[in-house]
Enzyme design. Sequence first.
Site, mmCIF file in Angstrom:
data_model
loop_
_atom_site.group_PDB
_atom_site.id
_atom_site.type_symbol
_atom_site.label_atom_id
_atom_site.label_comp_id
_atom_site.label_asym_id
_atom_site.label_seq_id
_atom_site.Cartn_x
_atom_site.Cartn_y
_atom_site.Cartn_z
ATOM 1 N N HIS A 1 36.286 40.654 29.022
ATOM 2 C CA HIS A 1 36.044 40.305 30.634
ATOM 3 C C HIS A 1 36.252 39.402 30.562
ATOM 4 O O HIS A 1 35.704 38.490 31.838
ATOM 5 C CB HIS A 1 34.769 40.905 31.641
ATOM 6 C CG HIS A 1 35.376 41.401 32.721
ATOM 7 N ND1 HIS A 1 36.065 40.719 33.893
ATOM 8 C CD2 HIS A 1 36.481 42.257 33.224
ATOM 9 C CE1 HIS A 1 36.771 40.569 34.556
ATOM 10 N NE2 HIS A 1 36.612 42.241 34.957
ATOM 11 N N ASP B 1 31.925 45.822 35.846
ATOM 12 C CA ASP B 1 32.045 43.704 36.694
ATOM 13 C C ASP B 1 31.064 43.799 37.170
ATOM 14 O O ASP B 1 30.561 44.782 38.667
ATOM 15 C CB ASP B 1 33.324 44.257 37.454
ATOM 16 C CG ASP B 1 34.190 43.659 36.487
ATOM 17 O OD1 ASP B 1 34.410 44.205 35.243
ATOM 18 O OD2 ASP B 1 35.828 43.363 36.851
ATOM 19 N N ASP C 1 42.319 45.649 36.958
ATOM 20 C CA ASP C 1 42.188 45.536 35.770
ATOM 21 C C ASP C 1 41.582 46.614 34.818
ATOM 22 O O ASP C 1 41.481 46.129 34.094
ATOM 23 C CB ASP C 1 41.814 43.890 35.568
ATOM 24 C CG ASP C 1 40.757 44.014 36.249
ATOM 25 O OD1 ASP C 1 41.120 43.751 37.008
ATOM 26 O OD2 ASP C 1 39.985 43.399 35.762
ATOM 27 N N HIS D 1 29.233 44.747 42.983
ATOM 28 C CA HIS D 1 30.460 43.544 42.537
ATOM 29 C C HIS D 1 31.166 44.301 44.013
ATOM 30 O O HIS D 1 30.166 44.270 44.871
ATOM 31 C CB HIS D 1 30.940 44.924 41.726
ATOM 32 C CG HIS D 1 32.765 44.605 41.005
ATOM 33 N ND1 HIS D 1 32.300 42.248 40.971
ATOM 34 C CD2 HIS D 1 33.613 44.879 40.540
ATOM 35 C CE1 HIS D 1 33.748 42.390 40.093
ATOM 36 N NE2 HIS D 1 34.391 43.290 40.429
ATOM 37 N N HIS E 1 39.342 47.854 40.618
ATOM 38 C CA HIS E 1 40.376 46.338 40.541
ATOM 39 C C HIS E 1 41.355 47.348 39.209
ATOM 40 O O HIS E 1 41.362 47.643 38.405
ATOM 41 C CB HIS E 1 39.604 45.235 39.899
ATOM 42 C CG HIS E 1 38.434 45.107 41.464
ATOM 43 N ND1 HIS E 1 37.592 44.305 41.023
ATOM 44 C CD2 HIS E 1 39.217 44.391 43.402
ATOM 45 C CE1 HIS E 1 37.352 43.575 42.396
ATOM 46 N NE2 HIS E 1 37.977 44.126 43.589
HETATM 47 ZN ZN LIG Z 1 37.453 43.418 36.347
HETATM 48 ZN ZN LIG Z 2 36.489 43.810 39.286
#
Ligand SMILES: [Zn+2]
Ligand SMILES: [Zn+2]
Length: 303
Positions: A270, A211, A65, A141, A63
Amino acid sequence: MFAVTILGNNSALPTLDRHPTAQVITCNDQLMLVDCGEGTQLQMAKYRVRRSRIQRVFISHLHGDHYFGLIGFINTISLLGRTEPLHVYGPPELLPILQLQLDVAGTVLNFDMHFTPLTPEGCGLLFREKDLEVSYFPTDHRIPCYGFRFELVKRKRRIVPEQARQYEIPSAFYSKLGEGADYIRKDGTVVKNDWVTLPPPKGKSYVYCADTRYNEALLLPHVNGADLVYHETTYLQDQEARAWDRYHSTSVQAATLAAKGNVKQLLIGHFSSKYQEVEGFLDECKPLFAPTDIAREGVTYLV
Ligand SMILES: [Zn+2]
Ligand SMILES: [Zn+2]
């Protein structure tokens, strides 16, 4: 000892005063970067992280980020003349992504980039160097995602001097005892190592949970007994259903995992961009797990 410096504590959408995920871990004089969201280079400059000393980069998942800052970082250290190799650990697709970005720009790096793919089958020990061991584990995730456990492993057994003297073991043999060797007397009888030593003391550990949804079965074995755990808290507890839908966790869930895992300290981060203030996360975590702290950007946490 580990020093964990937070460079970003926000989730995916940019905000003016928080940055996407990145952390620098200092251990045994080496710097390791965990995730590298957009803007990580500027955060490194702001908080005086010596990027030339970063030897390893761990990317939890793809992802944006968590890795959109990586190609910029790699380009910069090459432009600055780096020649020492850089170790990059991440999902297998990360390598062709980086390679394409380098190829279309005609960039040839000054240094060797050693890439290790992270896969569900490969979970476990990632590398061992001196007393540092790093392992990885899957999280829950939307796409493949991995957490990392950093551990300083003490290998020397502890000698009990009274016992060793009682068995008349010469002190010149003590270093061998520390390594686990039995002592053989002149008459051939054996003094077993565990008669005169105790197991090595527990070393320090830091766990980065990346995450994830709340998942005890998956995560508890990896956070268990850790000195410091970073766990995402994208949402406050009233958003539990949304957290589940989006494969994220809440404040209460992170605190619950820390309490059940007998960890010493919890760092949370986060945060969703919808929260302008994040102190409310502490109010929800602390009743369940008092030693909780917000992963504050620019702050270094010692383990
Ligand atoms: Zn993230
Ligand atoms: Zn993520």
